[in-house]
Design a protein around this motif. Structure first.
Motif, PDB file in Angstrom:
ATOM      1  N   ILE A 123       0.952  -1.178  -0.055  1.00 39.30           N
ATOM      2  CA  ILE A 123       0.059  -0.033  -0.203  1.00 39.30           C
ATOM      3  C   ILE A 123       0.802   1.257  -0.261  1.00 39.30           C
ATOM      4  CG2 ILE A 123      -1.449   1.352   1.476  1.00 39.30           C
ATOM      5  CD1 ILE A 123      -2.955  -0.976   2.411  1.00 39.30           C
ATOM      6  N   ALA A 124       1.946   1.245   0.672  1.00 39.92           N
ATOM      7  CA  ALA A 124       2.703   2.453   0.964  1.00 39.92           C
ATOM      8  C   ALA A 124       3.580   2.596  -0.429  1.00 39.92           C
ATOM      9  CB  ALA A 124       3.943   1.965   2.309  1.00 39.92           C
ATOM     10  N   GLU A 125       3.961   1.484  -0.923  1.00 38.10           N
ATOM     11  CA  GLU A 125       4.661   1.513  -2.278  1.00 38.10           C
ATOM     12  C   GLU A 125       3.841   2.184  -3.272  1.00 38.10           C
ATOM     13  OE1 GLU A 125       6.953  -1.155  -5.682  1.00 38.10           O
ATOM     14  OE2 GLU A 125       6.388  -1.875  -3.894  1.00 38.10           O
TER      15      GLU A 125
ATOM     16  N   MET B 259       7.040  -0.782   9.199  1.00 38.59           N
ATOM     17  CA  MET B 259       5.663  -0.577   9.703  1.00 38.59           C
ATOM     18  C   MET B 259       5.192  -1.576  10.522  1.00 38.59           C
ATOM     19  SD  MET B 259       4.286   0.580   6.102  1.00 38.59           S
ATOM     20  CE  MET B 259       4.440   2.250   5.476  1.00 38.59           C
ATOM     21  N   ALA B 260       6.014  -2.522  11.137  1.00 41.44           N
ATOM     22  CA  ALA B 260       5.812  -3.504  12.226  1.00 41.44           C
ATOM     23  C   ALA B 260       6.948  -3.805  12.773  1.00 41.44           C
ATOM     24  CB  ALA B 260       5.247  -4.860  11.356  1.00 41.44           C
ATOM     25  N   PRO B 261       7.197  -4.128  14.151  1.00 40.41           N
ATOM     26  CA  PRO B 261       8.070  -4.153  15.073  1.00 40.41           C
ATOM     27  C   PRO B 261       9.255  -5.228  14.368  1.00 40.41           C
ATOM     28  CG  PRO B 261       6.113  -4.297  16.234  1.00 40.41           C
ATOM     29  CD  PRO B 261       5.591  -4.166  14.846  1.00 40.41           C
ATOM     30  N   GLU B 262       8.543  -6.406  13.953  1.00 36.18           N
ATOM     31  CA  GLU B 262       9.468  -7.567  13.498  1.00 36.18           C
ATOM     32  C   GLU B 262      10.388  -6.828  12.132  1.00 36.18           C
ATOM     33  OE1 GLU B 262       7.718 -10.893  11.689  1.00 36.18           O
ATOM     34  OE2 GLU B 262       5.886  -9.902  11.112  1.00 36.18           O
TER      35      GLU B 262
ATOM     36  N   MET C 291       2.121   0.676  12.026  1.00 35.59           N
ATOM     37  CA  MET C 291       0.694   0.745  11.263  1.00 35.59           C
ATOM     38  C   MET C 291       0.036  -0.278  12.048  1.00 35.59           C
ATOM     39  SD  MET C 291       0.606   3.054   9.412  1.00 35.59           S
ATOM     40  CE  MET C 291       1.398   4.778   9.301  1.00 35.59           C
ATOM     41  N   PRO C 292      -1.336  -0.215  11.984  1.00 32.17           N
ATOM     42  CA  PRO C 292      -1.999  -1.633  12.393  1.00 32.17           C
ATOM     43  C   PRO C 292      -2.268  -2.495  11.232  1.00 32.17           C
ATOM     44  CG  PRO C 292      -3.376   0.590  12.222  1.00 32.17           C
ATOM     45  CD  PRO C 292      -2.192   0.836  12.019  1.00 32.17           C
ATOM     46  N   ASP C 293      -2.406  -3.654  11.608  1.00 28.07           N
ATOM     47  CA  ASP C 293      -2.571  -4.609  10.615  1.00 28.07           C
ATOM     48  C   ASP C 293      -4.163  -4.857  10.252  1.00 28.07           C
ATOM     49  OD1 ASP C 293      -2.734  -7.020   9.004  1.00 28.07           O
ATOM     50  OD2 ASP C 293      -1.600  -8.189  10.256  1.00 28.07           O
ATOM     51  N   PRO C 294      -4.566  -4.322   9.362  1.00 26.24           N
ATOM     52  CA  PRO C 294      -5.970  -4.485   8.953  1.00 26.24           C
ATOM     53  C   PRO C 294      -6.439  -5.829   8.803  1.00 26.24           C
ATOM     54  CG  PRO C 294      -4.977  -3.545   6.872  1.00 26.24           C
ATOM     55  CD  PRO C 294      -3.716  -3.795   8.131  1.00 26.24           C
ATOM     56  N   SER C 295      -5.755  -6.918   8.467  1.00 27.25           N
ATOM     57  CA  SER C 295      -6.225  -8.382   8.370  1.00 27.25           C
ATOM     58  C   SER C 295      -6.588  -9.040   9.570  1.00 27.25           C
ATOM     59  CB  SER C 295      -5.146  -9.224   7.902  1.00 27.25           C
ATOM     60  OG  SER C 295      -4.145  -9.303   8.583  1.00 27.25           O
TER      61      SER C 295
ATOM     62  N   ILE D 110      -0.992   5.976   6.134  1.00 26.98           N
ATOM     63  CA  ILE D 110       0.223   5.694   5.364  1.00 26.98           C
ATOM     64  C   ILE D 110       0.257   6.972   4.544  1.00 26.98           C
ATOM     65  CG2 ILE D 110       1.531   4.658   3.379  1.00 26.98           C
ATOM     66  CD1 ILE D 110       0.469   2.015   4.736  1.00 26.98           C
ATOM     67  N   GLU D 111      -0.784   7.307   3.878  1.00 24.63           N
ATOM     68  CA  GLU D 111      -0.796   8.463   3.045  1.00 24.63           C
ATOM     69  C   GLU D 111      -0.219   9.825   3.709  1.00 24.63           C
ATOM     70  OE1 GLU D 111      -3.122  11.407  -0.204  1.00 24.63           O
ATOM     71  OE2 GLU D 111      -3.877   9.289   0.151  1.00 24.63           O
ATOM     72  N   ALA D 112      -0.942  10.068   4.819  1.00 23.25           N
ATOM     73  CA  ALA D 112      -0.607  11.064   5.866  1.00 23.25           C
ATOM     74  C   ALA D 112       0.994  11.185   6.334  1.00 23.25           C
ATOM     75  CB  ALA D 112      -1.397  11.061   7.109  1.00 23.25           C
ATOM     76  N   HIS D 113       1.346  10.090   6.417  1.00 24.34           N
ATOM     77  CA  HIS D 113       2.983  10.014   6.923  1.00 24.34           C
ATOM     78  C   HIS D 113       3.923  10.205   5.607  1.00 24.34           C
ATOM     79  CE1 HIS D 113       1.744   7.805  10.710  1.00 24.34           C
ATOM     80  NE2 HIS D 113       3.206   8.169  10.993  1.00 24.34           N
ATOM     81  N   ILE D 114       3.587   9.827   4.548  1.00 26.82           N
ATOM     82  CA  ILE D 114       4.385  10.001   3.314  1.00 26.82           C
ATOM     83  C   ILE D 114       4.237  11.613   2.942  1.00 26.82           C
ATOM     84  CG2 ILE D 114       4.449   9.835   0.906  1.00 26.82           C
ATOM     85  CD1 ILE D 114       3.426   6.792   1.356  1.00 26.82           C
ATOM     86  N   ARG D 115       3.059  12.101   3.066  1.00 28.41           N
ATOM     87  CA  ARG D 115       2.928  13.490   2.747  1.00 28.41           C
ATOM     88  C   ARG D 115       3.760  14.495   3.779  1.00 28.41           C
ATOM     89  NH1 ARG D 115      -0.409  14.768  -1.157  1.00 28.41           N
ATOM     90  NH2 ARG D 115      -1.747  13.428  -2.089  1.00 28.41           N
ATOM     91  N   GLU D 116       3.352  14.081   4.974  1.00 23.24           N
ATOM     92  CA  GLU D 116       4.272  14.639   6.078  1.00 23.24           C
ATOM     93  C   GLU D 116       5.559  14.564   6.136  1.00 23.24           C
ATOM     94  OE1 GLU D 116       4.552  14.518  10.901  1.00 23.24           O
ATOM     95  OE2 GLU D 116       2.409  14.421  10.033  1.00 23.24           O
TER      96      GLU D 116
END
Length: 152
Positions: free
Chosen positions: A29-31, A91-94, A115-119, A139-145
Motif C-alpha cells: 500500500i505504501a509503495e 511498519m511492524a516491529p518485526e 501501522m495497524p494490521d488491517p487483516s 500511510i498517505e498522511a505519513h508520506i505527505r508529512e
C-alpha cells in the motif's frame, strides 16, 4: 554526495523502501501511494520479513483511490535485488528489527511508522474494508508529512 534537506529538516530521499511483515498489505500500500505522490525520480520498493500472499482487500482499497499494484508479487527483504536505500520505513516491529539487523553499519536512515494490521479486523466486509482504508489514510498522511516538499 549530500542530500538536500526538506522542510522537516531531514534529508530528501532518492530511494525508499517500505518493509512490513509479509509484504502483503502495509508495505505494498505504501509503495503504491508513494509512487502516486512522490516524483518519478524517487526509486520506491517494498518488501516483507517473511513470504506472503497478495491480499485482495489491498487491491480493492487501492482501486478506490485510482491506484493499482499491477502484476505485483510480495517479496522478502532478503531477496531484494537492490540493497541500497536512502530511507527504509518499517511498519511492524518485526520489520524494524530485521531492517536494523540487515543494515548494520550501512549509511541508511531507518524510520519506524507503526501501522495497524488491517487483516486483524473483525466484522462485516465493509468494516474490514474500513480498516484497510484507515491504514491507507494513515500511510498517505505519513508520506505527505515526511517526504513531500512544502511550497513557500
Amino acid at each position: 554526495m549530500t542530500r538536500a534537506a526538506n522542510p522537516t529538516g531531514k534529508a530528501a530521499v532518492s530511494s525508499l523502501l517500505f518493509v512490513c511483515g509479509m509484504n502483503a498489505i502495509r508495505s505494498p500500500i505504501a509503495e503504491a501511494i508513494a509512487r502516486s505522490i512522490l516524483p518519478a525520480s524517487v526509486y520506491i520498493a517494498s518488501a516483507g520479513v517473511r513470504s506472503g500472499q497478495r491480499d485482495p482487500f489491498v487491491d480493492i482499497v487501492l482501486a478506490e483511490r485510482g491506484l493499482s499494484l499491477g502484476d505485483y508479487r510480495p517479496q522478502r527483504f532478503e531477496d531484494l535485488e537492490d540493497g541500497y536505500f536512502d530511507l527504509i520505513v518499517t511498519m511492524a516491529p518485526e520489520a524494524h528489527h530485521a531492517a536494523l539487523d540487515a543494515t548494520g553499519t550501512a549509511s541508511v536512515d531507518i524510520e519506524f511508522w507503526p501501522m495497524p494490521d488491517p487483516s486483524a479486523a473483525d466484522g462485516s466486509r465493509d468494516q474490514i474494508l474500513d480498516a484497510y482504508r484507515d491504514v491507507c489514510d494513515r500511510i498517505e498522511a505519513h508520506i505527505r508529512e515526511r517526504l513531500l516538499k512544502k511550497d513557500g
